[in-house]
Design a protein around this motif. Structure first.
Motif, PDB file in Angstrom:
ATOM      1  N   GLY A  85      51.489  33.188  44.725  1.00 20.64           N
ATOM      2  CA  GLY A  85      50.352  32.609  45.425  1.00 20.64           C
ATOM      3  C   GLY A  85      49.395  33.633  46.006  1.00 20.64           C
ATOM      4  N   THR A  86      49.729  34.910  45.890  1.00 21.16           N
ATOM      5  CA  THR A  86      48.854  35.964  46.394  1.00 21.16           C
ATOM      6  C   THR A  86      47.590  36.025  45.548  1.00 21.16           C
ATOM      7  OG1 THR A  86      50.777  37.258  47.088  1.00 21.16           O
ATOM      8  CG2 THR A  86      48.678  38.440  46.903  1.00 21.16           C
ATOM      9  N   LEU A  87      46.463  36.049  46.216  1.00 24.49           N
ATOM     10  CA  LEU A  87      45.187  36.114  45.509  1.00 24.49           C
ATOM     11  C   LEU A  87      44.976  37.487  44.882  1.00 24.49           C
ATOM     12  CD1 LEU A  87      42.767  34.347  48.042  1.00 24.49           C
ATOM     13  CD2 LEU A  87      43.833  33.378  45.993  1.00 24.49           C
ATOM     14  N   HIS A  88      44.292  37.501  43.771  1.00 24.45           N
ATOM     15  CA  HIS A  88      43.836  38.752  43.154  1.00 24.45           C
ATOM     16  C   HIS A  88      42.936  39.440  44.189  1.00 24.45           C
ATOM     17  CE1 HIS A  88      41.331  41.292  40.578  1.00 24.45           C
ATOM     18  NE2 HIS A  88      42.296  41.211  39.663  1.00 24.45           N
ATOM     19  N   ALA A  93      38.706  39.286  48.328  1.00 25.27           N
ATOM     20  CA  ALA A  93      37.457  39.851  48.850  1.00 25.27           C
ATOM     21  C   ALA A  93      36.368  38.785  48.940  1.00 25.27           C
ATOM     22  CB  ALA A  93      37.002  41.013  47.974  1.00 25.27           C
ATOM     23  N   PHE A  94      36.309  37.882  47.970  1.00 19.57           N
ATOM     24  CA  PHE A  94      35.319  36.806  48.022  1.00 19.57           C
ATOM     25  C   PHE A  94      35.593  35.884  49.210  1.00 19.57           C
ATOM     26  CE2 PHE A  94      33.627  38.282  44.148  1.00 19.57           C
ATOM     27  CZ  PHE A  94      32.438  37.612  43.893  1.00 19.57           C
ATOM     28  N   VAL A  95      36.855  35.645  49.523  1.00 18.32           N
ATOM     29  CA  VAL A  95      37.204  34.838  50.694  1.00 18.32           C
ATOM     30  C   VAL A  95      36.794  35.578  51.963  1.00 18.32           C
ATOM     31  CG1 VAL A  95      39.117  33.882  52.036  1.00 18.32           C
ATOM     32  CG2 VAL A  95      39.071  33.584  49.551  1.00 18.32           C
ATOM     33  N   GLN A  96      37.159  36.856  52.059  1.00 14.88           N
ATOM     34  CA  GLN A  96      36.861  37.637  53.261  1.00 14.88           C
ATOM     35  C   GLN A  96      35.359  37.761  53.512  1.00 14.88           C
ATOM     36  OE1 GLN A  96      39.128  40.997  51.944  1.00 14.88           O
ATOM     37  NE2 GLN A  96      40.904  40.449  53.188  1.00 14.88           N
ATOM     38  N   GLU A  97      34.573  37.870  52.455  1.00 11.66           N
ATOM     39  CA  GLU A  97      33.120  37.996  52.598  1.00 11.66           C
ATOM     40  C   GLU A  97      32.410  36.646  52.629  1.00 11.66           C
ATOM     41  OE1 GLU A  97      31.337  40.624  53.278  1.00 11.66           O
ATOM     42  OE2 GLU A  97      33.028  42.020  53.144  1.00 11.66           O
ATOM     43  N   GLN A  98      33.169  35.566  52.559  1.00 11.30           N
ATOM     44  CA  GLN A  98      32.606  34.212  52.515  1.00 11.30           C
ATOM     45  C   GLN A  98      31.511  34.129  51.451  1.00 11.30           C
ATOM     46  OE1 GLN A  98      31.442  33.222  56.523  1.00 11.30           O
ATOM     47  NE2 GLN A  98      33.551  33.204  57.239  1.00 11.30           N
ATOM     48  N   MET A 109      31.351  34.398  38.944  1.00 12.93           N
ATOM     49  CA  MET A 109      31.221  35.594  39.783  1.00 12.93           C
ATOM     50  C   MET A 109      32.534  36.376  39.822  1.00 12.93           C
ATOM     51  SD  MET A 109      28.234  36.014  41.456  1.00 12.93           S
ATOM     52  CE  MET A 109      26.804  35.092  41.975  1.00 12.93           C
ATOM     53  N   ILE A 110      33.627  35.680  40.068  1.00 12.67           N
ATOM     54  CA  ILE A 110      34.917  36.357  40.197  1.00 12.67           C
ATOM     55  C   ILE A 110      35.366  36.923  38.850  1.00 12.67           C
ATOM     56  CG2 ILE A 110      37.382  35.978  40.646  1.00 12.67           C
ATOM     57  CD1 ILE A 110      36.502  34.185  42.997  1.00 12.67           C
ATOM     58  N   ILE A 111      35.275  36.137  37.800  1.00 13.68           N
ATOM     59  CA  ILE A 111      35.671  36.625  36.474  1.00 13.68           C
ATOM     60  C   ILE A 111      34.829  37.837  36.082  1.00 13.68           C
ATOM     61  CG2 ILE A 111      35.646  36.047  34.006  1.00 13.68           C
ATOM     62  CD1 ILE A 111      38.040  34.799  35.439  1.00 13.68           C
ATOM     63  N   SER A 112      33.520  37.776  36.307  1.00 15.85           N
ATOM     64  CA  SER A 112      32.648  38.904  35.982  1.00 15.85           C
ATOM     65  C   SER A 112      32.998  40.135  36.814  1.00 15.85           C
ATOM     66  CB  SER A 112      31.184  38.522  36.192  1.00 15.85           C
ATOM     67  OG  SER A 112      30.811  37.507  35.288  1.00 15.85           O
ATOM     68  N   ALA A 113      33.307  39.928  38.079  1.00 14.63           N
ATOM     69  CA  ALA A 113      33.667  41.046  38.956  1.00 14.63           C
ATOM     70  C   ALA A 113      34.984  41.688  38.520  1.00 14.63           C
ATOM     71  CB  ALA A 113      33.758  40.574  40.405  1.00 14.63           C
ATOM     72  N   VAL A 114      35.963  40.882  38.152  1.00 16.79           N
ATOM     73  CA  VAL A 114      37.242  41.426  37.678  1.00 16.79           C
ATOM     74  C   VAL A 114      37.024  42.272  36.427  1.00 16.79           C
ATOM     75  CG1 VAL A 114      39.488  40.806  36.680  1.00 16.79           C
ATOM     76  CG2 VAL A 114      38.673  39.638  38.736  1.00 16.79           C
ATOM     77  N   SER A 115      36.219  41.766  35.509  1.00 18.30           N
ATOM     78  CA  SER A 115      35.920  42.498  34.284  1.00 18.30           C
ATOM     79  C   SER A 115      35.199  43.810  34.598  1.00 18.30           C
ATOM     80  CB  SER A 115      35.058  41.633  33.366  1.00 18.30           C
ATOM     81  OG  SER A 115      34.704  42.331  32.193  1.00 18.30           O
ATOM     82  N   LEU A 116      34.208  43.748  35.474  1.00 18.44           N
ATOM     83  CA  LEU A 116      33.462  44.936  35.859  1.00 18.44           C
ATOM     84  C   LEU A 116      34.383  45.999  36.450  1.00 18.44           C
ATOM     85  CD1 LEU A 116      30.720  46.410  36.466  1.00 18.44           C
ATOM     86  CD2 LEU A 116      30.806  45.258  38.697  1.00 18.44           C
ATOM     87  N   LEU A 117      35.241  45.597  37.390  1.00 16.34           N
ATOM     88  CA  LEU A 117      36.118  46.555  38.060  1.00 16.34           C
ATOM     89  C   LEU A 117      37.189  47.116  37.128  1.00 16.34           C
ATOM     90  CD1 LEU A 117      36.442  44.882  41.568  1.00 16.34           C
ATOM     91  CD2 LEU A 117      35.057  46.873  40.910  1.00 16.34           C
ATOM     92  N   VAL A 141      24.149  33.436  47.454  1.00 14.02           N
ATOM     93  CA  VAL A 141      25.258  34.229  47.996  1.00 14.02           C
ATOM     94  C   VAL A 141      25.345  35.591  47.310  1.00 14.02           C
ATOM     95  CG1 VAL A 141      26.622  32.223  48.691  1.00 14.02           C
ATOM     96  CG2 VAL A 141      26.992  33.249  46.439  1.00 14.02           C
ATOM     97  N   HIS A 142      24.291  35.986  46.624  1.00 18.84           N
ATOM     98  CA  HIS A 142      24.340  37.235  45.863  1.00 18.84           C
ATOM     99  C   HIS A 142      24.695  38.446  46.719  1.00 18.84           C
ATOM    100  CE1 HIS A 142      22.011  34.709  43.052  1.00 18.84           C
ATOM    101  NE2 HIS A 142      22.713  35.361  42.165  1.00 18.84           N
ATOM    102  N   THR A 143      24.123  38.559  47.903  1.00 15.88           N
ATOM    103  CA  THR A 143      24.440  39.732  48.738  1.00 15.88           C
ATOM    104  C   THR A 143      25.901  39.696  49.184  1.00 15.88           C
ATOM    105  OG1 THR A 143      23.573  38.623  50.709  1.00 15.88           O
ATOM    106  CG2 THR A 143      22.074  40.089  49.526  1.00 15.88           C
ATOM    107  N   ARG A 144      26.410  38.523  49.483  1.00 10.50           N
ATOM    108  CA  ARG A 144      27.833  38.412  49.853  1.00 10.50           C
ATOM    109  C   ARG A 144      28.731  38.724  48.664  1.00 10.50           C
ATOM    110  NH1 ARG A 144      27.969  32.887  53.472  1.00 10.50           N
ATOM    111  NH2 ARG A 144      26.560  33.618  55.096  1.00 10.50           N
TER     112      ARG A 144
END
Length: 156
Positions: A85-88, A93-98, A109-117, A141-144
């Motif tokens: 149940g631990t988040l990737h 980070a998306f939760v913490q930054e709301q 957003m999340i899938i693209s970010a995972v691929s980028l990183l 929410v782009h800046t977040r």
């Protein structure tokens, strides 16, 4: 004409009888019950349907399922969360930054970010902007989202 197709989705093998031209998005949602990828525009332009194909973000709404057989590792938003149940780190980070409002673009957003990183563990802000470019968000929410990717990159 239907055929037996073998898909590797979120680390599990699935053998499904399908028309090989069926879009991968429909198979994920309708046959496997995975609702992370969303139907948005249906034209591979909004990013809501993103999945990882061997760690590369790819829109799934027009991608024929036949192109994802043969051992291609398909990962959806659901497949990023660990079995306990631990988040990737990107999800956390998306939760913490709301970094979500309506949540419709969140999958892309999340899938693209995972691929980028995966490709660039310490991306510049410009690289992050370019990495998220294919995902449309109307909630601003782009800046977040950028801060969330920076946070995930910093967490290693």
């Amino acid at each position: 004409m239907e055929a037996d197709l073998t898909l590797l989705v979120n680390g599990q093998q699935h053998i499904l009888r399908l028309d090989p031209e069926t879009p991968l998005l429909y198979v994920l949602r309708n046959n496997l019950g995975l609702n992370g990828p969303k139907f948005g525009c249906g034209l591979q332009q909004c990013g809501a349907c993103m999945v990882l194909l061997d760690h590369i973000a790819w829109p799934s709404c027009q991608l024929p399922v036949r192109q994802t057989t043969g051992g291609v590792a398909i990962t959806t938003l659901e497949g990023l969360t660990r079995p306990d149940g631990t988040l990737h780190p990107v999800q956390a980070a998306f939760v913490q930054e709301q970094a979500a409002q309506c949540g419709f673009c969140l999958n892309g957003m999340i899938i693209s970010a995972v691929s980028l990183l995966k490709q660039y563990p310490q991306p510049s802000e410009e690289a992050i902007r370019n990495g998220l470019f294919r995902v449309l968000c109307r909630c601003s929410v782009h800046t977040r989202a950028i801060r969330a990717v920076q946070r995930a990159a910093a967490s290693g």
